[in-house]
Design a protein around this motif. Structure first.
Motif, short mmCIF file in Angstrom:
data_model
loop_
_atom_site.label_atom_id
_atom_site.label_comp_id
_atom_site.label_asym_id
_atom_site.label_seq_id
_atom_site.Cartn_x
_atom_site.Cartn_y
_atom_site.Cartn_z
N SER A 103 0.84 -1.22 0.12
CA SER A 103 0.03 -0.09 0.07
C SER A 103 0.94 1.18 0.19
O SER A 103 1.92 1.18 0.29
CB SER A 103 -0.86 0.01 1.17
N THR A 104 0.35 2.27 -0.49
CA THR A 104 1.09 3.68 -0.33
C THR A 104 1.54 4.07 0.92
O THR A 104 2.69 4.24 1.26
CB THR A 104 0.27 4.57 -1.01
N GLU A 105 0.67 3.65 1.94
CA GLU A 105 0.92 3.81 3.42
C GLU A 105 2.33 3.16 3.76
O GLU A 105 3.28 3.71 4.28
CB GLU A 105 -0.33 3.50 4.40
N MET A 106 2.42 1.89 3.45
CA MET A 106 3.33 0.96 3.79
C MET A 106 4.54 1.33 2.95
O MET A 106 5.96 1.51 3.68
CB MET A 106 3.32 -0.43 3.67
N MET A 107 4.75 1.74 1.81
CA MET A 107 5.87 2.11 0.95
C MET A 107 6.37 3.54 1.65
O MET A 107 7.65 3.67 1.88
CB MET A 107 5.41 2.37 -0.35
N LYS A 108 5.43 4.45 2.08
CA LYS A 108 5.91 5.73 2.64
C LYS A 108 6.52 5.41 4.03
O LYS A 108 7.70 5.90 4.28
CB LYS A 108 4.83 6.78 2.87
N TRP A 109 5.86 4.53 4.79
CA TRP A 109 6.57 4.27 6.22
C TRP A 109 7.77 3.73 6.11
O TRP A 109 8.69 4.01 6.61
CB TRP A 109 5.63 3.21 6.96
N ALA A 110 7.95 2.68 5.12
CA ALA A 110 9.28 1.91 4.60
C ALA A 110 10.31 2.90 4.34
O ALA A 110 11.68 2.95 4.93
CB ALA A 110 9.24 1.02 3.81
N ARG A 111 10.09 3.88 3.43
CA ARG A 111 10.93 4.80 2.84
C ARG A 111 11.64 5.61 4.10
O ARG A 111 12.83 6.14 4.02
CB ARG A 111 10.45 5.67 1.91
N GLU A 112 10.50 5.95 5.02
CA GLU A 112 10.88 7.06 6.08
C GLU A 112 12.17 6.38 7.12
O GLU A 112 12.77 6.88 7.69
CB GLU A 112 10.07 7.79 6.82
N ARG A 113 12.12 4.81 6.98
CA ARG A 113 12.97 4.17 7.88
C ARG A 113 14.09 3.30 7.26
O ARG A 113 14.62 2.81 7.67
CB ARG A 113 12.14 3.12 8.53
N ASN A 114 14.38 3.91 5.73
CA ASN A 114 15.38 3.33 4.95
C ASN A 114 15.49 1.75 4.91
O ASN A 114 16.25 1.08 4.71
CB ASN A 114 16.71 3.61 5.88
N ILE A 115 14.13 1.47 4.52
CA ILE A 115 13.66 0.19 4.16
C ILE A 115 13.37 -0.06 2.85
O ILE A 115 12.36 0.62 2.40
CB ILE A 115 12.69 -0.55 5.36
N HIS A 116 13.90 -0.80 2.30
CA HIS A 116 13.60 -0.95 0.83
C HIS A 116 12.75 -2.28 0.80
O HIS A 116 13.05 -3.33 0.72
CB HIS A 116 14.98 -1.18 -0.25
N LEU A 117 11.53 -2.07 0.25
CA LEU A 117 10.58 -2.87 -0.26
C LEU A 117 10.88 -3.70 -1.49
O LEU A 117 10.91 -2.95 -2.47
CB LEU A 117 9.30 -2.78 -0.20
N PHE A 118 10.98 -5.09 -1.78
CA PHE A 118 11.20 -5.77 -2.81
C PHE A 118 10.14 -6.76 -3.01
O PHE A 118 10.19 -7.62 -2.23
CB PHE A 118 12.70 -6.34 -2.92
N CYS A 119 9.29 -6.88 -3.81
CA CYS A 119 8.21 -7.58 -3.96
C CYS A 119 8.55 -8.64 -5.28
O CYS A 119 8.98 -8.50 -6.45
CB CYS A 119 6.85 -6.81 -4.52
N LEU A 120 8.50 -9.68 -4.62
CA LEU A 120 8.69 -11.07 -5.68
C LEU A 120 7.52 -11.19 -6.73
O LEU A 120 6.50 -10.89 -6.27
CB LEU A 120 8.66 -12.24 -4.84
N PRO A 121 7.85 -11.79 -7.68
CA PRO A 121 6.76 -11.76 -8.80
C PRO A 121 5.53 -12.91 -8.20
O PRO A 121 6.12 -13.75 -7.40
CB PRO A 121 7.56 -12.42 -10.01
N ALA A 122 4.54 -12.99 -8.63
CA ALA A 122 3.61 -13.67 -8.22
C ALA A 122 3.90 -15.14 -8.39
O ALA A 122 4.67 -15.35 -9.49
CB ALA A 122 2.25 -13.80 -9.31
N HIS A 123 3.75 -16.08 -7.55
CA HIS A 123 3.70 -17.54 -7.43
C HIS A 123 5.33 -17.95 -7.59
O HIS A 123 5.60 -18.83 -7.89
CB HIS A 123 3.22 -18.26 -8.80
N THR A 124 6.12 -17.02 -6.77
CA THR A 124 7.45 -17.44 -6.65
C THR A 124 7.70 -17.57 -5.22
O THR A 124 8.98 -17.93 -5.15
CB THR A 124 8.54 -16.34 -7.23
N SER A 125 6.87 -17.39 -4.15
CA SER A 125 7.23 -17.38 -2.92
C SER A 125 6.57 -18.75 -2.52
O SER A 125 5.64 -19.50 -3.09
CB SER A 125 6.67 -16.11 -2.03
N PRO A 126 7.23 -19.42 -1.48
CA PRO A 126 6.65 -20.63 -0.99
C PRO A 126 5.23 -20.61 -0.55
O PRO A 126 4.87 -19.48 0.14
CB PRO A 126 7.64 -21.16 0.16
N ALA A 127 4.72 -21.77 -0.61
CA ALA A 127 3.07 -21.63 -0.17
C ALA A 127 3.04 -21.90 1.32
O ALA A 127 3.89 -22.62 1.83
CB ALA A 127 2.45 -22.49 -0.99
#
Length: 69
Positions: free
Chosen positions: A45-69
């Motif tokens: 969400s926009t809220e989470m991206m802003k929150w992370a950016r303020e804390r120097n956390i880089h969010l990296f989203c994996l492509p669909a169906h590549t994380s373990p179930a």
């Protein structure tokens, strides 16, 4: 956990603030951190991206169906 058991932006943010930040190096934003995510809408969400950016956390989203179930 939310009352419904479903993940929400609020529960994700609570986890990050009360668990994740306390367990990374210092957690004070002085060093960049990369956080790998599954791309769920509560994580990107926009809220989470802003929150992370303020804390120097880089969010990296994996492509669909590549994380373990």
């Amino acid at each position: 956990m939310s009352e419904t058991g479903w993940s929400t932006t609020s529960t994700f943010k609570d986890y990050l603030e009360n668990h994740f930040l306390t367990n990374i190096n210092k957690g004070d934003g002085s060093q960049p951190v990369i956080l790998l995510l599954d791309g769920h809408t509560t994580h990107t969400s926009t809220e989470m991206m802003k929150w992370a950016r303020e804390r120097n956390i880089h969010l990296f989203c994996l492509p669909a169906h590549t994380s373990p179930a």
